[in-house]
Write a protein that holds these residues in place. Structure first.
Motif, PDB file in Angstrom:
ATOM      1  N   ALA A 182       0.852  -1.252  -0.043  1.00 45.27           N
ATOM      2  CA  ALA A 182      -0.056   0.026  -0.086  1.00 45.27           C
ATOM      3  C   ALA A 182       0.833   1.290   0.061  1.00 45.27           C
ATOM      4  N   ASP A 183       1.890   1.242   0.782  1.00 39.29           N
ATOM      5  CA  ASP A 183       2.875   2.556   0.761  1.00 39.29           C
ATOM      6  C   ASP A 183       3.316   3.018  -0.441  1.00 39.29           C
ATOM      7  N   LYS A 184       3.888   1.672  -1.163  1.00 34.34           N
ATOM      8  CA  LYS A 184       4.519   1.807  -2.589  1.00 34.34           C
ATOM      9  C   LYS A 184       3.448   2.483  -3.624  1.00 34.34           C
ATOM     10  N   CYS A 185       2.376   1.751  -3.356  1.00 31.54           N
ATOM     11  CA  CYS A 185       1.242   2.295  -4.480  1.00 31.54           C
ATOM     12  C   CYS A 185       1.027   3.538  -4.038  1.00 31.54           C
ATOM     13  N   ALA A 186       0.797   4.028  -2.730  1.00 30.52           N
ATOM     14  CA  ALA A 186       0.483   5.553  -2.676  1.00 30.52           C
ATOM     15  C   ALA A 186       1.555   6.553  -3.309  1.00 30.52           C
ATOM     16  N   ALA A 187       2.719   5.859  -2.860  1.00 30.23           N
ATOM     17  CA  ALA A 187       3.936   6.709  -3.623  1.00 30.23           C
ATOM     18  C   ALA A 187       3.733   6.856  -5.072  1.00 30.23           C
ATOM     19  N   CYS A 188       3.412   5.831  -6.007  1.00 35.24           N
ATOM     20  CA  CYS A 188       3.211   6.054  -7.279  1.00 35.24           C
ATOM     21  C   CYS A 188       2.035   6.946  -7.662  1.00 35.24           C
ATOM     22  N   GLU A 189       0.905   6.562  -6.669  1.00 32.32           N
ATOM     23  CA  GLU A 189      -0.337   7.490  -6.865  1.00 32.32           C
ATOM     24  C   GLU A 189       0.126   9.046  -6.746  1.00 32.32           C
ATOM     25  N   LYS A 190       1.030   9.280  -5.803  1.00 31.88           N
ATOM     26  CA  LYS A 190       1.103  10.875  -5.722  1.00 31.88           C
ATOM     27  C   LYS A 190       2.240  11.410  -6.894  1.00 31.88           C
ATOM     28  N   LEU A 191       2.861  10.400  -7.398  1.00 31.98           N
ATOM     29  CA  LEU A 191       3.523  10.857  -8.527  1.00 31.98           C
ATOM     30  C   LEU A 191       2.718  11.226  -9.809  1.00 31.98           C
TER      31      LEU A 191
END
Length: 332
Positions: A182-191
């Motif tokens: 989930a954290d990695k997905c959130a980082a990708c979404e932010k970008l």
């Protein structure tokens, strides 16, 4: 000078801080006093003994650095008018884990305005790789209808992944990315990407639904293996699948009839052994098309953790854990 050498093929603890002579630049080369070095997956493969340096390259690991130009051949072919004392970042074929490194002048770029040397050291390997594979080989552009083509990035939280997401998003392309939590997905979404947790969802099913069944135009794949059959089904007609690593396995079975019927392109590349003129052309493209995005803040290096150079073994252990989001760096 101090440098990090690979004492023998093996685990991260085979990396050792040692003393080496300062290298001397040859024709067309410059000497850089290194401030920071990037850590990349190919460095790990070299340490394991599965990715030897190209002929003539340093045996020291390290494919990218930033620092100050000390001396060298600043001859007639000097597209960025670089000179002694300038701050640069550079793509190397090896030798970056050291206090001094030699690089071809044509593979050096001025540090983008507003970026630190540490941030600039995080640029070359990822940005050269992404530009070459997504925009040159993958030809990410516009559809026949004139709309921006779409991109799927496998491994969106890696150094390559966050670079590909940012560049494609900044240039107006819809971007999808896979990541493992989930954290990695959130980082990708932010970008700027729509992220898919590949441990919980089938990326092909999700992207098909999100695109109304159309699929994507270009896929940047670091996995290969059992991803390939699903990727071929997911591509649009005339779509392009670009391989840059085979972390999931190099041998795959493909449907040749599907490739012919849909006019699909399968391609891929490695960068390290390519010629200086090839890399020089990429440097000029980056300076023209990407450096303005970096200087405006539309894209930026994502640094996950910085280690003192003497802790290179810890940096490699982190790389192999795949816990990071973005770049792992060494500071001299």
């Amino acid at each position: 000078m101090q440098a990090i050498e690979i004492t023998q093929p093996g685990a991260a603890d085979v990396l050792r801080l040692t003393s080496r002579p300062i290298p001397r630049p040859g024709p067309g080369e410059v000497l850089i006093k290194v401030a920071a070095s990037g850590v990349n997956r190919p460095d790990v493969f070299q340490r394991l003994g599965s990715y030897a340096p190209p002929p003539g390259a340093s045996d020291l690991p390290g494919l990218e650095v930033a620092g100050v130009l000390v001396e060298g051949d600043f001859g007639d072919e000097n597209p960025f008018a670089l000179k002694q004392g300038d701050e640069v970042c550079a793509l190397l074929a090896g030798g970056g884990y050291a206090e001094y490194a030699v690089a071809p002048l044509l593979q050096c770029l001025p540090v983008p305005k507003s970026l630190t040397l540490l941030e600039a050291a995080a640029l070359p390997e990822n940005y050269f790789t992404v530009w070459s594979n997504v925009f040159d080989r993958g030809r990410l552009g516009t559809t026949a209808e004139g709309t921006p083509e779409s991109l799927l990035v496998q491994g969106g939280s890696s150094g390559i992944g966050v670079t590909a997401i940012q560049l494609a998003h900044a240039l107006g392309h819809p971007v999808f990315a896979t990541a493992g939590n989930a954290d990695k997905c959130a980082a990708c979404e932010k970008l700027g990407a729509h992220a898919i947790n590949y441990r919980e969802q089938d990326f092909a099913d999700v992207v098909k639904k999100l695109t109304g069944g159309r699929g994507v135009d270009v896929i940047l794949d670091m996995v290969a293996g059992n991803y390939v059959s699903r990727e071929l089904e997911l591509l649009t007609d005339d779509g392009r699948l670009v391989f840059i690593a085979t972390l999931g396995g190099k041998l795959v079975e493909i449907d040749a009839a599907l490739i012919m019927r849909r006019r699909l392109t399968l391609t891929g590349s490695t960068l390290r052994a390519r010629s200086v003129p090839f890399k020089a052309a990429l440097a000029r493209q980056l300076h023209a098309h990407v450096w303005p995005l970096l200087e405006s803040g539309k894209v930026k290096p994502i640094i996950y953790k910085l280690f003192p150079a003497g802790d290179a073994a810890k940096a490699h252990a982190l790389m192999e854990s795949s816990e990071h989001i973005g770049k792992i760096m060494l500071e001299w």
